[in-house]
Design an enzyme around this catalytic site. Sequence first.
Site: not given
Ligand SMILES: [Zn+2]
Length: 255
Positions: A164, A169, A227
């Site tokens: 990010a 983020s 992720e």
């Molecule tokens: Zn992370």
Amino acid sequence: MDGKKIGIIIVVFTVVIFLVACIVTFKGKNLLAVEAGAQQEVGQKIELEVNSEKSDIRLPVWEPSGQYVDLDKLILVNKQNPVGKDFIPKDLVRPAYRAQNRNPDDQYLTREAADALDKLACDALGEGHEIVVTTAYRSYNLQNYLYNNYVKKDGKELADKYSAQPGKSEHQTGLAVDVSSPSVNYKLVKEYGNTTEGKWLAENSWKYGFIIRYLEGQEDVTGYTYEPWHLRYVGQEAATVIKDKGITLEEYLNK
Ligand SMILES: [Zn+2]
């Protein structure tokens, strides 16, 4: 030479051999210990170098400036919804279940998220799965540093897919945490999703108020590739709905 003398010589000889063997073994062990120490020193040195590099660019969590936001656990931070440079969540604490090979300064979460994470990690361990925090809270400045390094390494287009830009983020909220396990050597890799720990997380993290934030096939909505290690604390109520419906946080919030 009579028998008695020969006997004494044999005894003395045996004792000498025994002593020499002892010394050699001891030295060998010492050498191993020295080698292990040397390896450890090298490891520590690398970590120290990284730390010193970071120390003047990162904003420590105890930094008196900044907004210290009392945030909503459903806050949405993504590429379209950034937070400011001074945004620092209130009440950051370190969970107990942390990877020891990481910088402890990067392992903070808001108190509620940290408590939930510890409960999750404790229950997982009870079922034989070691799940620990690698990194969690990241300040704007630290994210800025990391992102720019990724851009240098992979170029902007690729870096934007997995990292990010500063302010964008979730890690800046103290509600996001990257976890890992010994089975993948505490690394953050996609294969983690196929390990027993990764599967346990996908199956159970909602019970503790966490969601796997970036799921496979939802890149168009979340803006990030899969992720399996990135958990986001949203509280039990939201996590239950998100898990049941198989949706993203964006969809849950209608955004
Ligand atoms: Zn992370």
